[in-house]
Scaffold this active site. Sequence first.
Site, mmCIF file in Angstrom:
data_model
loop_
_atom_site.group_PDB
_atom_site.id
_atom_site.type_symbol
_atom_site.label_atom_id
_atom_site.label_comp_id
_atom_site.label_asym_id
_atom_site.label_seq_id
_atom_site.Cartn_x
_atom_site.Cartn_y
_atom_site.Cartn_z
ATOM 1 N N GLU A 48 0.719 -1.202 0.020
ATOM 2 C CA GLU A 48 -0.166 0.178 0.222
ATOM 3 C C GLU A 48 0.582 1.322 -0.158
ATOM 4 O O GLU A 48 1.978 1.913 0.452
ATOM 5 C CB GLU A 48 -1.363 0.062 1.526
ATOM 6 C CG GLU A 48 -1.899 0.953 1.358
ATOM 7 C CD GLU A 48 -2.809 1.027 2.500
ATOM 8 O OE1 GLU A 48 -3.605 1.851 2.323
ATOM 9 O OE2 GLU A 48 -2.884 0.008 2.899
ATOM 10 N N GLU A 194 -12.240 -2.424 2.258
ATOM 11 C CA GLU A 194 -13.311 -1.872 3.508
ATOM 12 C C GLU A 194 -14.554 -1.196 3.344
ATOM 13 O O GLU A 194 -14.494 -0.096 4.147
ATOM 14 C CB GLU A 194 -12.043 -1.747 5.149
ATOM 15 C CG GLU A 194 -11.236 -2.418 4.945
ATOM 16 C CD GLU A 194 -10.664 -2.394 5.943
ATOM 17 O OE1 GLU A 194 -9.967 -1.436 6.394
ATOM 18 O OE2 GLU A 194 -9.635 -3.324 6.487
ATOM 19 N N GLU A 322 -6.382 -8.915 3.915
ATOM 20 C CA GLU A 322 -5.282 -8.095 5.093
ATOM 21 C C GLU A 322 -4.858 -9.419 6.323
ATOM 22 O O GLU A 322 -6.098 -9.418 6.716
ATOM 23 C CB GLU A 322 -6.188 -7.084 5.217
ATOM 24 C CG GLU A 322 -5.657 -5.841 4.494
ATOM 25 C CD GLU A 322 -6.086 -4.766 4.371
ATOM 26 O OE1 GLU A 322 -6.189 -4.295 5.785
ATOM 27 O OE2 GLU A 322 -6.532 -4.005 3.575
#
Length: 518
Positions: A48, A194, A322
């Site tokens: 990321e 998310e 994740e």
Amino acid sequence: MKPLVLTGVLSLLALTLPAAAQERVSVTVDATKPGAKIDRRIFGQFAEHLGSGIYEGVWVGKDSAIPNTRGIRNDVVAALKAIKVPVVRWPGGCFADEYHWRRGIGPERKAMMNANWGGVIEPNTFGTDEFMDFASQVGAEAYISVNVGSGTVGEAAEWLEYMTSSAENGIGAERAKNGHPEPYKVPFVGLGNESWDCGGAMTPDFYVSQMKMYARFVRNYNKAQPMQRIAVGPNGGDTAYTEAVMKSYKGRSWAWDIEGLSLHYYTTGGGFPLTQKSTGFGEKEYAVILQDTLKMDELIKTHSAIMDKYDPEKKVSLVVDEWGAWYVATPGTDPGFLKQQNTQRDAVLSALNLNIFARHADRVRMANIAQMVNVLQAMILTDKDKMLLTPTYHVFRMYVPFQDATFIPVTLNAGTYSFGDIRLPRVDALAARGTDGKIYLSLTNLDPKTPVDIDVASLNFKVKTATGETLSAATFDAYNTFAAPATIAPKAVTAKMADGKVMVRLSPASVTVLTLHP
């Protein structure tokens, strides 16, 4: 082939007590009952735009004195190739929910604020073409997360068209002009990130309404590479998204489809706000973290049961994209950069999670540890031109033989490691038949103080030798530094043979992978 039975001896008392005070632990591996394939993608990575995860960790620029290929540092690529990284998820994370891909292509890049992670300026120097170059250098597949949070369906659709269409196509011609005439291969696309939180705080039903549009219009134009669409799934134990997405999947029409559902779960040892440190912890904190990480097994069982209700044929993968340890940031660093050390405890944590994923290989077909370089439970840490490999990296390298191996069921009387009211299995094991036909056995000793003596008796399966590697440390909170980068590193182990038995000792808080040679 007849069952292979492994029998071990486990010391239950402190080393200062008589060796006779021991209890035997039986491990049974039935090689006649092969299970599902352990998809190599459960060893996937996550990168990321966060802290120095991309800039310095991967990208140093073409003019850097640090050896690089087209701006991508050579030492990091070589290290990732050595663990055969199968897939990398990019550009995030919460960063992906505000990422606008056009700012990161072509000769003139448009900077933006990275509002999620530190409030720093994101120069967009490392964009789509740079990431695809990086993935190619590593030999990994691309898992692209599209912006469902602040983006539009049209923006995401054009991004996939840019990446996967031919040069004759208008947007494909733009990619060709930027230096890559051939369409990229994009095997995986995440439809948001998310969405229950930083991705837009959407209710399950609202997300499903958005997800259907993205699943319909975000097309893959490269027929040489089929593409799987991964929907946003649950946050830990919350089943609301699992129910809503899978119910919608069962009632889907011809116009849309998905092939995966994501699951996010971090080992924090107490939730948020964070309280656990990455270094300088005691046995209590060691036990708390391992207890927390073992919850992954129940989470997968819970969500798999809901998925089975709507998808009994298991067509939809559960993608744990994740996972990993999340501790308080290293003192003196920007807390928004999520920098933390990586100890022998994290090596044990890694093995436990990988073993759990393998046991659920019929449903879990991809996982992406957070994160690859310099962020959270990283494989690699860098400091300018220096690089070190973490204990977590070494576990991934030792587990390479399990990539695409065939799961073999293991039963064992694991014994118990206790601290206060925390009770954990003392030993965890995973067995598989590799693509080379050999049987591999991973043995993890959770006990941070007491070694385990394993006696392997081969019944109906002749083992001539057993070799492999073990990863251990002087203390469970030990870690590698740039001054001493090899403090923790795998060491070769050749198990002793006596009376047809294989004998090996597992050090405290250690991970051992053996190859059983017939």
